[in-house]
Scaffold this motif. Structure first.
Motif, PDB file in Angstrom:
ATOM      1  N   ASP A 287      -1.945  14.054  -3.552  1.00 59.20           N
ATOM      2  CA  ASP A 287      -1.229  14.960  -2.553  1.00 59.20           C
ATOM      3  C   ASP A 287      -0.174  15.175  -2.119  1.00 59.20           C
ATOM      4  O   ASP A 287       1.201  13.585  -1.660  1.00 59.20           O
TER       5      ASP A 287
ATOM      6  N   ASN B   2       4.972   8.075   2.143  1.00 58.06           N
ATOM      7  CA  ASN B   2       4.186   6.874   2.183  1.00 58.06           C
ATOM      8  C   ASN B   2       6.020   6.090   1.079  1.00 58.06           C
ATOM      9  O   ASN B   2       6.099   5.327   0.983  1.00 58.06           O
TER      10      ASN B   2
ATOM     11  N   GLU C  88       1.466  13.547   1.370  1.00 60.52           N
ATOM     12  CA  GLU C  88       1.134  11.630   1.009  1.00 60.52           C
ATOM     13  C   GLU C  88       2.116  11.341  -0.041  1.00 60.52           C
ATOM     14  O   GLU C  88       2.630  10.221   0.954  1.00 60.52           O
ATOM     15  N   ARG C  89       2.740  11.341  -0.136  1.00 58.37           N
ATOM     16  CA  ARG C  89       3.852  11.019  -1.190  1.00 58.37           C
ATOM     17  C   ARG C  89       4.787  10.587  -0.669  1.00 58.37           C
ATOM     18  O   ARG C  89       5.418  10.003  -0.603  1.00 58.37           O
TER      19      ARG C  89
ATOM     20  N   LYS D 162       0.320   3.586  -3.278  1.00 55.46           N
ATOM     21  CA  LYS D 162       0.835   5.531  -2.229  1.00 55.46           C
ATOM     22  C   LYS D 162       1.652   6.388  -2.765  1.00 55.46           C
ATOM     23  O   LYS D 162       1.454   7.659  -3.003  1.00 55.46           O
TER      24      LYS D 162
ATOM     25  N   SER E 174       0.997  -0.870   0.465  1.00 53.76           N
ATOM     26  CA  SER E 174      -0.223  -0.043  -0.114  1.00 53.76           C
ATOM     27  C   SER E 174       1.188   0.996   0.239  1.00 53.76           C
ATOM     28  O   SER E 174       0.796   1.992  -0.777  1.00 53.76           O
TER      29      SER E 174
ATOM     30  N   THR F 169      -0.484   8.964  -5.897  1.00 56.30           N
ATOM     31  CA  THR F 169      -1.791   9.630  -4.942  1.00 56.30           C
ATOM     32  C   THR F 169      -0.688  11.180  -5.369  1.00 56.30           C
ATOM     33  O   THR F 169       0.502  11.230  -5.486  1.00 56.30           O
TER      34      THR F 169
END
Length: 225
Positions: free
Chosen positions: A120, A127, A123-124, A114, A110, A118
């Motif tokens: 954002d 991750n 967020e990238r 991401k 996951s 992803t």
């Protein structure tokens, strides 16, 4: 080898790392099976019947009895057909193999997805860092072994085919250095051993169409920013 009395089929899609896991296990065991290709945009009645909970592939069907979830299916195959064992015989080593296989699904799959797919930016980055941290653990676990299973391919290797084949495609699509030979030399060497193993080479999907599929997905995502 599956006998004529046994009906073995696999509901799946070409290009899925989870379907590929099951295909590797079947190939290692020398089991003949029928691949029933699914269209996930228009799921078949058979898929909805056999996997009403998750409605996703892979679904392995043995003598009309369906089993879902790739790692569960691989263990079922290993317990049903004894030749060329996939899991170790010792209970402790079996538990270790299960732990790391689940770790790959929980911490790598996951996060790597991401990190690329992803919108954002924060967020990238989060991750990407999580992917690196998880891969560091696996770098330490592989040590100097040829495979996680030792000299033969085992459960962790089958689970980690996602890392060996799919992550390099993801990072080519997203321009990220998630999994490189300088960051993870032992894991990278393992990945080359795995994808060049005759059984794995035969089962892996063709790379170019998979790359094109994910590039289109990435470009669509980028256009929506």
């Amino acid at each position: 080898m599956a006998t004529n009395q046994e009906e073995v089929s696999l509901l799946g899609v070409i290009g899925s790392p989870f379907v590929c896991r099951v295909q590797i296990a079947l190939k290692l065991k020398g089991i003949e099976y029928k691949l029933l290709q699914e269209n996930l945009a228009n799921k078949s009645e058979l898929l909805l019947k056999y996997n009403p909970v998750h409605k996703k592939v892979p679904v392995f069907v043995h003598n009309e009895k369906p089993i879902s979830e790739s790692l569960v299916i691989v263990e079922y195959i290993d317990e049903t057909w004894k030749e060329n064992p996939i899991l170790p015989s010792h209970p402790y080593q079996r538990s270790v193999a299960r732990f790391w296989s689940k770790f790959i699904d929980d911490k790598v799959v996951s996060a790597a997805w991401k990190a690329v797919f992803t919108v954002d930016e924060k967020e990238r980055e989060k991750n990407t860092e999580e992917s690196w941290e998880a891969l560091r653990f696996l770098e330490n676990e592989i040590k100097d072994n040829k495979y996680f299973g030792g000299d033969e391919i085992g459960l962790i290797d089958i689970a980690a085919v996602f890392i060996a084949f799919w992550i390099p495609i993801f990072q080519e699509v997203g321009g990220l250095g998630l999994f490189t030979s300088d960051k993870f030399p032992k894991l990278y060497k393992w990945s080359q051993e795995l994808i060049n193993h005759p059984v794995i080479k035969e089962v892996l999907p063709p790379r170019d169409p998979i790359l094109a599929f994910f590039k289109a997905r990435y470009e669509s995502l980028a256009a929506s920013k």
